[in-house]
Scaffold this motif. Structure first.
Motif, mmCIF file in Angstrom:
data_model
loop_
_atom_site.group_PDB
_atom_site.id
_atom_site.type_symbol
_atom_site.label_atom_id
_atom_site.label_comp_id
_atom_site.label_asym_id
_atom_site.label_seq_id
_atom_site.Cartn_x
_atom_site.Cartn_y
_atom_site.Cartn_z
ATOM 1 N N UNK A 299 11.621 42.469 11.771
ATOM 2 C CA UNK A 299 11.431 43.223 10.530
ATOM 3 C C UNK A 299 11.099 44.678 10.787
ATOM 4 N N UNK A 300 11.333 45.516 9.759
ATOM 5 C CA UNK A 300 11.012 46.924 9.850
ATOM 6 C C UNK A 300 11.390 47.634 8.565
ATOM 7 N N UNK A 301 11.327 48.961 8.595
ATOM 8 C CA UNK A 301 11.650 49.776 7.426
ATOM 9 C C UNK A 301 12.556 50.924 7.871
ATOM 10 N N UNK A 302 13.292 51.476 6.894
ATOM 11 C CA UNK A 302 14.118 52.658 7.144
ATOM 12 C C UNK A 302 13.280 53.902 6.864
ATOM 13 N N UNK A 303 13.150 54.772 7.859
ATOM 14 C CA UNK A 303 12.405 56.015 7.742
ATOM 15 C C UNK A 303 13.396 57.145 7.460
ATOM 16 N N UNK A 312 15.773 53.298 11.851
ATOM 17 C CA UNK A 312 15.095 52.032 11.606
ATOM 18 C C UNK A 312 13.842 51.955 12.473
ATOM 19 N N UNK A 313 12.732 51.710 11.826
ATOM 20 C CA UNK A 313 11.447 51.584 12.522
ATOM 21 C C UNK A 313 10.978 50.132 12.442
ATOM 22 N N UNK A 314 10.960 49.470 13.577
ATOM 23 C CA UNK A 314 10.500 48.078 13.597
ATOM 24 C C UNK A 314 8.991 48.031 13.404
ATOM 25 N N UNK A 315 8.523 47.060 12.634
ATOM 26 C CA UNK A 315 7.087 46.893 12.376
ATOM 27 C C UNK A 315 6.844 45.459 11.938
ATOM 28 N N UNK A 316 5.974 44.771 12.641
ATOM 29 C CA UNK A 316 5.639 43.391 12.290
ATOM 30 C C UNK A 316 4.563 43.401 11.209
ATOM 31 N N UNK A 317 4.807 42.784 10.045
ATOM 32 C CA UNK A 317 3.810 42.812 8.970
ATOM 33 C C UNK A 317 2.506 42.141 9.382
ATOM 34 N N UNK A 318 1.406 42.785 9.000
ATOM 35 C CA UNK A 318 0.093 42.176 9.192
ATOM 36 C C UNK A 318 -0.229 41.193 8.085
ATOM 37 N N UNK A 337 7.920 58.951 4.589
ATOM 38 C CA UNK A 337 8.818 58.585 3.481
ATOM 39 C C UNK A 337 9.807 57.548 3.990
ATOM 40 N N UNK A 338 9.928 56.485 3.229
ATOM 41 C CA UNK A 338 10.771 55.361 3.628
ATOM 42 C C UNK A 338 11.707 55.002 2.485
#
Length: 360
Positions: A299-303, A312-318, A337-338
């Motif tokens: 998972x991740x978000x588009x920066x 694309x910035x990968x980030x594991x949800x807490x 901003x995403x």
């Protein structure tokens, strides 16, 4: 926790205007090279009290006690809630048949001992006669074989007698450790098979808080927390010992056990306990749930970068809520901003158009 709601009206109006312009020009409808996206700013997690889960106090080890032999229960010596010591009798079966079996086995041992003594004496008496030729070697071999057979029968009889004595002892159910009887599962007069549960015993020692944790919070479950037992004002430190390997099929939650420190013995079994997890402060960022995408590698978000190209910035949800996702601040600093909607259609390095009111 404040919830940020992303307005979709500017995006819908802009997309509608694009479609109208395409229709007026008479050209075929196609996806623009620079797709229009809704954006949002990543917000710093403001902290708070953190999640809290309510469960019950349990013993570290709980065992179900049962007779190792079948029979009719004639006595139940303890009630639910009784404190017992290791080796203390808890219930008894009718041991008359086991006593008769033990007596018969002991009688067989005495007979086997006499037979073994007689055959051993015969073998010792005939042994020197072989050398003088008074008896044939085959006669002596027969006497030795009888001695060996009698010795084997004696060993078997002693083993059977020990087994019969053990079965007579198994007719009394004893506590295997110090603890508290939490439940009575069989009563006097009941005929039970070997292994039928009779009592449930919670062993003395550490007490644990058993709570149900939703699967959305499982990844960020902390190792330590604060627990408060109902009726007691002072919280104690709770340390995570284990998490169930499979979710409950009905509630879709995972059973987590937290060891309660400082009150191992006096925490009442079955009491209500609340485990409060520490809040994520300064190390987490909130984003709209729609911004979180998974392209197959996590998972991740588009920066959105200053030149309006996306990466694309990968980030594991807490943690996940109904409308937001909590991400590590190290992966996504607050104020970034995403892309809030439409991230599934983007690719790295693509230039996007921002919905009205979402300037960089």
């Amino acid at each position: 926790m404040q919830r940020r709601t992303i307005s979709r009206l500017p995006l819908i109006a802009a997309l509608s205007g694009t479609a109208l312009l395409a229709g007026c020009s008479g050209s075929a409808t196609h996806l623009p090279d620079q797709p229009l996206v809704a954006t949002a700013l990543a917000q710093a997690e403001s902290g708070g009290t953190g999640d809290a889960y309510t469960g019950t106090v349990h013993a570290r080890t709980e065992s179900t006690l049962a007779f190792r032999v079948p029979g009719k229960i004639v006595q139940r010596l303890v009630d639910a809630g009784a404190h017992v010591r290791a080796g203390q009798p808890l219930a008894r079966l009718d041991a008359q048949d086991y006593g008769l079996a033990a007596s018969a086995a002991a009688e067989k041992v005495r007979a086997a001992e006499a037979d073994a003594a007689r055959t051993a004496a015969d073998e010792a008496r005939l042994r020197p006669l072989v050398a003088t030729g008074a008896i044939s070697p085959s006669a002596y071999d027969g006497a030795r074989a009888l001695r060996d057979a009698a010795a084997a029968n004696l060993s078997a009889a002693r083993a059977a007698a020990a087994h019969a004595a053990n079965e007579r002892g198994y007719a009394t159910l004893v506590a295997d450790a110090d603890g508290v009887v939490t439940e009575v599962l069989a009563e006097a007069g009941q005929v039970v098979a070997a292994g039928t549960p009779v009592l449930r015993l919670a062993r003395s020692g550490a007490r644990e808080a058993l709570v149900a944790v939703p699967e959305t919070a499982l990844a960020a479950l902390p190792k330590t927390a604060q627990a408060t037992v109902y009726g007691r004002s002072a919280p104690v430190t709770a340390t995570l010992r284990e998490v169930a390997g499979a979710a409950d099929p009905y509630t879709r939650t995972f059973a987590a056990r937290y060891v309660l420190a400082g009150a191992p013995e006096d925490a009442p079994l079955g009491a209500t306990v609340t485990v409060r997890l520490p809040a994520a402060t300064g190390g987490a960022t909130r984003v709209p749930l729609g911004a979180l995408v998974d392209l197959g590698a996590g998972p991740g978000v588009w920066v959105i970068q200053p030149d309006r190209r996306v990466r694309f910035q990968r980030a594991q949800p807490l943690r996940l809520t109904e409308e937001e996702a909590l991400l590590p601040a190290a992966a996504l600093p607050p104020g970034t901003r995403i892309v809030a909607l439409g991230g599934q259609l983007l690719h790295a390095g693509q230039t996007v158009r921002l919905a009205p009111g979402a300037g960089l």
